[in-house]
Scaffold this motif. Structure first.
Motif, PDB file in Angstrom:
ATOM      1  N   TYR A 169      67.379 121.682  97.456  1.00 42.59           N
ATOM      2  CA  TYR A 169      67.835 122.574  96.388  1.00 42.59           C
ATOM      3  C   TYR A 169      69.172 122.148  95.784  1.00 42.59           C
ATOM      4  N   GLU A 170      69.644 120.970  96.152  1.00 38.07           N
ATOM      5  CA  GLU A 170      70.868 120.477  95.526  1.00 38.07           C
ATOM      6  C   GLU A 170      70.648 120.395  94.018  1.00 38.07           C
ATOM      7  N   ASN A 171      71.589 120.923  93.272  1.00 37.93           N
ATOM      8  CA  ASN A 171      71.531 120.955  91.806  1.00 37.93           C
ATOM      9  C   ASN A 171      70.520 121.969  91.259  1.00 37.93           C
ATOM     10  N   PHE A 172      69.902 122.763  92.142  1.00 28.56           N
ATOM     11  CA  PHE A 172      68.999 123.816  91.668  1.00 28.56           C
ATOM     12  C   PHE A 172      69.817 124.927  91.019  1.00 28.56           C
ATOM     13  N   PHE A 173      70.878 125.347  91.707  1.00 33.47           N
ATOM     14  CA  PHE A 173      71.846 126.280  91.136  1.00 33.47           C
ATOM     15  C   PHE A 173      73.115 125.507  90.798  1.00 33.47           C
ATOM     16  N   SER A 174      73.806 125.944  89.761  1.00 35.91           N
ATOM     17  CA  SER A 174      75.074 125.301  89.413  1.00 35.91           C
ATOM     18  C   SER A 174      76.147 125.708  90.424  1.00 35.91           C
ATOM     19  N   ALA A 175      77.267 124.997  90.394  1.00 38.55           N
ATOM     20  CA  ALA A 175      78.366 125.312  91.313  1.00 38.55           C
ATOM     21  C   ALA A 175      78.842 126.747  91.103  1.00 38.55           C
ATOM     22  N   ARG A 176      78.931 127.171  89.845  1.00 42.59           N
ATOM     23  CA  ARG A 176      79.371 128.534  89.551  1.00 42.59           C
ATOM     24  C   ARG A 176      78.346 129.553  90.039  1.00 42.59           C
ATOM     25  N   GLN A 177      77.066 129.236  89.869  1.00 45.89           N
ATOM     26  CA  GLN A 177      76.031 130.149  90.344  1.00 45.89           C
ATOM     27  C   GLN A 177      76.092 130.299  91.860  1.00 45.89           C
ATOM     28  N   PHE A 178      76.380 129.206  92.563  1.00 47.53           N
ATOM     29  CA  PHE A 178      76.524 129.292  94.018  1.00 47.53           C
ATOM     30  C   PHE A 178      77.707 130.189  94.391  1.00 47.53           C
ATOM     31  N   GLU A 179      78.771 130.137  93.607  1.00 47.36           N
ATOM     32  CA  GLU A 179      79.922 130.998  93.875  1.00 47.36           C
ATOM     33  C   GLU A 179      79.543 132.465  93.698  1.00 47.36           C
ATOM     34  N   VAL A 180      78.750 132.745  92.670  1.00 46.73           N
ATOM     35  CA  VAL A 180      78.291 134.118  92.439  1.00 46.73           C
ATOM     36  C   VAL A 180      77.357 134.552  93.571  1.00 46.73           C
ATOM     37  N   ILE A 181      76.462 133.658  93.980  1.00 47.10           N
ATOM     38  CA  ILE A 181      75.549 133.963  95.089  1.00 47.10           C
ATOM     39  C   ILE A 181      76.333 134.273  96.358  1.00 47.10           C
ATOM     40  N   LYS A 182      77.368 133.492  96.614  1.00 48.40           N
ATOM     41  CA  LYS A 182      78.201 133.731  97.796  1.00 48.40           C
ATOM     42  C   LYS A 182      78.796 135.134  97.753  1.00 48.40           C
ATOM     43  N   GLY A 183      79.251 135.537  96.562  1.00 50.52           N
ATOM     44  CA  GLY A 183      79.800 136.880  96.418  1.00 50.52           C
ATOM     45  C   GLY A 183      78.751 137.951  96.653  1.00 50.52           C
ATOM     46  N   ILE A 184      77.544 137.708  96.150  1.00 50.82           N
ATOM     47  CA  ILE A 184      76.448 138.666  96.335  1.00 50.82           C
ATOM     48  C   ILE A 184      76.117 138.816  97.813  1.00 50.82           C
ATOM     49  N   THR A 185      76.043 137.688  98.528  1.00 52.94           N
ATOM     50  CA  THR A 185      75.703 137.740  99.957  1.00 52.94           C
ATOM     51  C   THR A 185      76.796 138.418 100.776  1.00 52.94           C
ATOM     52  N   GLU A 186      78.009 138.436 100.237  1.00 52.10           N
ATOM     53  CA  GLU A 186      79.110 139.110 100.929  1.00 52.10           C
ATOM     54  C   GLU A 186      79.198 140.585 100.554  1.00 52.10           C
ATOM     55  N   GLY A 187      78.253 141.043  99.726  1.00 51.04           N
ATOM     56  CA  GLY A 187      78.195 142.453  99.368  1.00 51.04           C
ATOM     57  C   GLY A 187      79.110 142.861  98.233  1.00 51.04           C
ATOM     58  N   LEU A 188      79.627 141.895  97.485  1.00 52.40           N
ATOM     59  CA  LEU A 188      80.525 142.216  96.376  1.00 52.40           C
ATOM     60  C   LEU A 188      79.731 142.630  95.145  1.00 52.40           C
ATOM     61  N   ALA A 208      83.806 139.019  89.662  1.00 55.93           N
ATOM     62  CA  ALA A 208      84.535 138.588  88.465  1.00 55.93           C
ATOM     63  C   ALA A 208      86.024 138.427  88.761  1.00 55.93           C
ATOM     64  N   ASP A 209      86.597 139.392  89.463  1.00 54.62           N
ATOM     65  CA  ASP A 209      88.022 139.320  89.811  1.00 54.62           C
ATOM     66  C   ASP A 209      88.297 138.129  90.725  1.00 54.62           C
ATOM     67  N   LEU A 210      87.382 137.881  91.652  1.00 58.68           N
ATOM     68  CA  LEU A 210      87.557 136.786  92.603  1.00 58.68           C
ATOM     69  C   LEU A 210      87.503 135.426  91.916  1.00 58.68           C
ATOM     70  N   LEU A 211      86.626 135.309  90.909  1.00 63.41           N
ATOM     71  CA  LEU A 211      86.414 134.020  90.240  1.00 63.41           C
ATOM     72  C   LEU A 211      87.208 133.890  88.939  1.00 63.41           C
ATOM     73  N   PHE A 212      87.940 134.959  88.586  1.00 64.98           N
ATOM     74  CA  PHE A 212      88.744 134.956  87.358  1.00 64.98           C
ATOM     75  C   PHE A 212      87.879 134.727  86.113  1.00 64.98           C
ATOM     76  N   ILE A 213      86.747 135.432  86.082  1.00 65.90           N
ATOM     77  CA  ILE A 213      85.870 135.403  84.913  1.00 65.90           C
ATOM     78  C   ILE A 213      85.524 136.844  84.566  1.00 65.90           C
ATOM     79  N   VAL A 222      79.614 137.314  84.899  1.00 67.39           N
ATOM     80  CA  VAL A 222      78.987 137.454  86.218  1.00 67.39           C
ATOM     81  C   VAL A 222      77.588 138.039  86.082  1.00 67.39           C
ATOM     82  N   ASP A 223      77.458 139.080  85.255  1.00 65.83           N
ATOM     83  CA  ASP A 223      76.147 139.704  85.059  1.00 65.83           C
ATOM     84  C   ASP A 223      75.147 138.707  84.469  1.00 65.83           C
TER      85      ASP A 223
END
Length: 243
Positions: free
Chosen positions: A179-198, A204-209, A214-215
């Motif tokens: 799955y390398e390159n399946f999601f972009s680096a930014r999408q992986f950051e969003v996924i990480k936030g989702i898995t952490e329950g954010l 958005a606050d965490l990634l400064f966007i 994010v939506d």
């Protein structure tokens, strides 16, 4: 059919295939293999990259013997399923080739394929090792395709891969590598936030966007993973070795 019901169904079918003793180990024995009108089978030889045997294909899918070749088998997925299915098949086949699996090794996959008339149907693909070389490595596999459109109208791709002595954790890492390159680096950051329950604002606050960004990422991630919500997404990521 719910995701839990589909997981149960796949496990049941995998167990049936695992215990199936009726698959002949010679091509000529497959001529008498029983099929319904909504099934077909074939043998895919990975050394010659060819379909060495097929039965029921023209009746079920409409393709002639010449048309139903290795290239078609690897390309007649629904466009929305192709990225995921291709990765799962590549991972399981490569893993089986690199490791010594006996006849019990089996893969079950649900996805959509295109019949010759252009119609897409949801199928359950069940594959087993058919032939191995003298060192125990995969040469060819047996695949049985069954139309399950009547019972599964979802667009989700589900899978189950198992074998005696299979290191599931190692295999999931192997799948995750596909799955390398399946999601972009930014999408992986969003996924990480989702898995952490954010929630979206916290991500958005965490990634400064912006929250809107994010939506948008969340919407695109769910679409790409063929998931309906965050719960399914987390399950998808865990199952496919992404988290």
């Amino acid at each position: 059919m719910s995701k839990n019901d589909m997981d149960t169904f796949l496990n049941q079918q995998a167990e049936k295939l695992k215990n199936l003793e009726a698959i002949p180990q010679k091509l000529d024995g497959l001529e008498s293999y029983p099929l319904s009108a909504s099934q077909c089978l074939y043998i895919h030889n990975f050394q010659t990259k060819s379909i060495s045997f097929q039965k029921g294909v023209s009746e079920f899918l409409g393709y002639s013997q010449d048309e139903f070749n290795s290239q078609l088998v690897n390309s007649f997925f629904h466009p929305q399923d192709k990225a995921i299915v291709s990765r799962l098949i590549q991972a399981s086949v490569s893993y089986a080739i690199e490791n010594k699996f006996s006849q019990d090794a089996h893969l079950s996959l649900t996805y959509r394929i295109r019949k010759k008339n252009g119609e897409y149907i949801k199928i359950l693909r069940q594959s087993k090792v058919f032939e191995a070389d003298k060192d125990g490595h995969l040469v060819s596999n047996f695949s049985l395709l069954t139309d399950i459109s009547y019972m599964d109208t979802s667009n989700c791709v589900e899978w189950n891969f198992d074998a005696n002595y299979l290191d599931q954790a190692a295999f999931k890492r192997y799948v995750g590598h596909q799955y390398e390159n399946f999601f972009s680096a930014r999408q992986f950051e969003v996924i990480k936030g989702i898995t952490e329950g954010l929630n979206s604002k916290e991500i958005a606050d965490l990634l400064f966007i912006s929250r809107h960004t994010v939506d948008t990422h969340r919407k695109n991630i769910l679409k790409k993973a063929r998931c309906k919500n965050s719960v399914e997404l987390i399950s998808f990521c865990k199952k496919n070795g992404l988290i």
